[in-house]
Scaffold this active site. Sequence first.
Site, PDB file in Angstrom:
ATOM      1  N   GLU A  68      -0.203  -6.422  -6.770  1.00 38.06           N
ATOM      2  CA  GLU A  68       0.741  -5.939  -5.765  1.00 38.06           C
ATOM      3  C   GLU A  68      -0.042  -5.241  -4.663  1.00 38.06           C
ATOM      4  O   GLU A  68      -0.808  -4.314  -4.921  1.00 38.06           O
ATOM      5  CB  GLU A  68       1.777  -4.985  -6.359  1.00 38.06           C
ATOM      6  CG  GLU A  68       2.799  -4.538  -5.320  1.00 38.06           C
ATOM      7  CD  GLU A  68       3.973  -3.772  -5.891  1.00 38.06           C
ATOM      8  OE1 GLU A  68       4.605  -3.006  -5.135  1.00 38.06           O
ATOM      9  OE2 GLU A  68       4.263  -3.927  -7.105  1.00 38.06           O
ATOM     10  N   GLU A  93      -3.342   0.158  -2.909  1.00 40.93           N
ATOM     11  CA  GLU A  93      -2.668   1.019  -1.943  1.00 40.93           C
ATOM     12  C   GLU A  93      -3.703   1.952  -1.325  1.00 40.93           C
ATOM     13  O   GLU A  93      -4.413   2.657  -2.046  1.00 40.93           O
ATOM     14  CB  GLU A  93      -1.565   1.827  -2.619  1.00 40.93           C
ATOM     15  CG  GLU A  93      -0.888   2.860  -1.747  1.00 40.93           C
ATOM     16  CD  GLU A  93      -0.224   2.244  -0.524  1.00 40.93           C
ATOM     17  OE1 GLU A  93      -0.689   2.544   0.602  1.00 40.93           O
ATOM     18  OE2 GLU A  93       0.738   1.465  -0.691  1.00 40.93           O
ATOM     19  N   ASP A 120      -8.553  -0.030   1.029  1.00 40.44           N
ATOM     20  CA  ASP A 120      -8.225  -1.277   1.708  1.00 40.44           C
ATOM     21  C   ASP A 120      -8.322  -2.436   0.722  1.00 40.44           C
ATOM     22  O   ASP A 120      -9.295  -2.553  -0.033  1.00 40.44           O
ATOM     23  CB  ASP A 120      -9.204  -1.474   2.873  1.00 40.44           C
ATOM     24  CG  ASP A 120      -9.047  -2.806   3.568  1.00 40.44           C
ATOM     25  OD1 ASP A 120      -7.915  -3.321   3.628  1.00 40.44           O
ATOM     26  OD2 ASP A 120     -10.065  -3.341   4.038  1.00 40.44           O
ATOM     27  N   ASP A 142       4.022  -2.989   6.540  1.00 47.13           N
ATOM     28  CA  ASP A 142       4.227  -2.520   7.911  1.00 47.13           C
ATOM     29  C   ASP A 142       4.443  -3.739   8.812  1.00 47.13           C
ATOM     30  O   ASP A 142       3.600  -4.627   8.864  1.00 47.13           O
ATOM     31  CB  ASP A 142       3.009  -1.725   8.377  1.00 47.13           C
ATOM     32  CG  ASP A 142       3.293  -0.921   9.643  1.00 47.13           C
ATOM     33  OD1 ASP A 142       3.972  -1.457  10.545  1.00 47.13           O
ATOM     34  OD2 ASP A 142       2.832   0.224   9.735  1.00 47.13           O
ATOM     35  N   LYS A 146       5.358  -4.211  17.621  1.00 46.38           N
ATOM     36  CA  LYS A 146       4.920  -4.453  18.990  1.00 46.38           C
ATOM     37  C   LYS A 146       4.048  -5.704  19.055  1.00 46.38           C
ATOM     38  O   LYS A 146       3.154  -5.894  18.232  1.00 46.38           O
ATOM     39  CB  LYS A 146       4.134  -3.247  19.514  1.00 46.38           C
ATOM     40  CG  LYS A 146       4.962  -1.974  19.611  1.00 46.38           C
ATOM     41  CD  LYS A 146       4.130  -0.806  20.105  1.00 46.38           C
ATOM     42  CE  LYS A 146       4.971   0.467  20.164  1.00 46.38           C
ATOM     43  NZ  LYS A 146       4.167   1.619  20.621  1.00 46.38           N
ATOM     44  N   THR A 216      13.050  -0.435  -4.094  1.00 49.26           N
ATOM     45  CA  THR A 216      11.989   0.457  -3.633  1.00 49.26           C
ATOM     46  C   THR A 216      12.567   1.433  -2.616  1.00 49.26           C
ATOM     47  O   THR A 216      13.679   1.250  -2.112  1.00 49.26           O
ATOM     48  CB  THR A 216      10.832  -0.312  -2.952  1.00 49.26           C
ATOM     49  OG1 THR A 216      11.268  -0.764  -1.658  1.00 49.26           O
ATOM     50  CG2 THR A 216      10.384  -1.510  -3.783  1.00 49.26           C
ATOM     51  N   ARG A 217      11.813   2.466  -2.319  1.00 43.52           N
ATOM     52  CA  ARG A 217      12.271   3.451  -1.342  1.00 43.52           C
ATOM     53  C   ARG A 217      12.465   2.817   0.037  1.00 43.52           C
ATOM     54  O   ARG A 217      13.347   3.218   0.801  1.00 43.52           O
ATOM     55  CB  ARG A 217      11.265   4.600  -1.262  1.00 43.52           C
ATOM     56  CG  ARG A 217       9.920   4.192  -0.674  1.00 43.52           C
ATOM     57  CD  ARG A 217       8.957   5.334  -0.577  1.00 43.52           C
ATOM     58  NE  ARG A 217       8.508   5.753  -1.889  1.00 43.52           N
ATOM     59  CZ  ARG A 217       7.699   6.792  -2.072  1.00 43.52           C
ATOM     60  NH1 ARG A 217       7.286   7.509  -1.058  1.00 43.52           N
ATOM     61  NH2 ARG A 217       7.296   7.106  -3.291  1.00 43.52           N
ATOM     62  N   TYR A 218      11.628   1.825   0.359  1.00 43.08           N
ATOM     63  CA  TYR A 218      11.721   1.170   1.667  1.00 43.08           C
ATOM     64  C   TYR A 218      12.994   0.329   1.747  1.00 43.08           C
ATOM     65  O   TYR A 218      13.662   0.297   2.781  1.00 43.08           O
ATOM     66  CB  TYR A 218      10.487   0.308   1.897  1.00 43.08           C
ATOM     67  CG  TYR A 218       9.205   1.086   1.742  1.00 43.08           C
ATOM     68  CD1 TYR A 218       8.831   2.032   2.686  1.00 43.08           C
ATOM     69  CD2 TYR A 218       8.385   0.908   0.635  1.00 43.08           C
ATOM     70  CE1 TYR A 218       7.665   2.778   2.539  1.00 43.08           C
ATOM     71  CE2 TYR A 218       7.223   1.648   0.468  1.00 43.08           C
ATOM     72  CZ  TYR A 218       6.859   2.577   1.424  1.00 43.08           C
ATOM     73  OH  TYR A 218       5.722   3.314   1.267  1.00 43.08           O
ATOM     74  N   GLU A 219      13.335  -0.334   0.661  1.00 45.66           N
ATOM     75  CA  GLU A 219      14.574  -1.108   0.631  1.00 45.66           C
ATOM     76  C   GLU A 219      15.785  -0.181   0.769  1.00 45.66           C
ATOM     77  O   GLU A 219      16.717  -0.474   1.518  1.00 45.66           O
ATOM     78  CB  GLU A 219      14.660  -1.882  -0.676  1.00 45.66           C
ATOM     79  CG  GLU A 219      15.940  -2.697  -0.808  1.00 45.66           C
ATOM     80  CD  GLU A 219      16.069  -3.301  -2.187  1.00 45.66           C
ATOM     81  OE1 GLU A 219      16.144  -4.532  -2.281  1.00 45.66           O
ATOM     82  OE2 GLU A 219      16.102  -2.539  -3.173  1.00 45.66           O
TER      83      GLU A 219
END
Length: 237
Positions: A68, A93, A120, A142, A146, A216-219
């Site tokens: 992941e 992560e 990374d 992310d 832009k 997940t927290r992002y969802e």
Amino acid sequence: MTSADDEHARDAAAPGTGFYGRRKGKPLRALQSQHLAQELPRLQLDLATLGDDLHALFPVPVTSIRLEIGFGGGEHLLAEAARHPGIGFIGAEAFVNGVAKATAGIVEAGLANVRLHGDDVVPLLDRLPAGALEQIDLLYPDPWPKRRHWKRRFVRPDNLDRFARLLAPGGHFRFATDVEDYAAWTLRHLIADARFDWTARVADDWRRPFAGWPGTRYEAKALREGRTPGYYEFRRI
């Protein structure tokens, strides 16, 4: 809302890597710092000594290996590891706070089938042996909305080359996002790549979360803000 310092940090890339973004956030809680200092060394992968047999990374027998990328706080990573104790999981992560939270969660849940890479992910991808992975998950990365930053999106040709090298035939790459433009971007790249087959056959296939999905927290944030997540799965041919 992000501060000027956050924006500057996001615009700063580690030279020669694929990572863009902040390395640290809020100060760690005492227990998180303790787990990070005492437990992370045994969970952290050492790229210098990483061998070709990834099964040997785990103190319990595992039948296959999954990766992941960008696991955030580790909600999905830990839930999957608990649901599949016979599969080895590697979580990557670069955000220290996320690594600390995941480390604490691994220790508290007593999970023996998880290893971490707190940096990374690109050097890890280049170090892993070919065909070693059954699955790669990239969840809510992310989106770099832009246009001038699109080159920073993780789904891009060089990383797809890495995925194709690492996934065993029949292996899967799973991608989730609540950003419609990034979903379209990803589909354009993957559909044009003859090494991958999009598994969806009808719209409901990508509107429904993956099997066993813990969220997940992002969802949760996306749903609160009225954005619709999409779940995309591709098979390595």
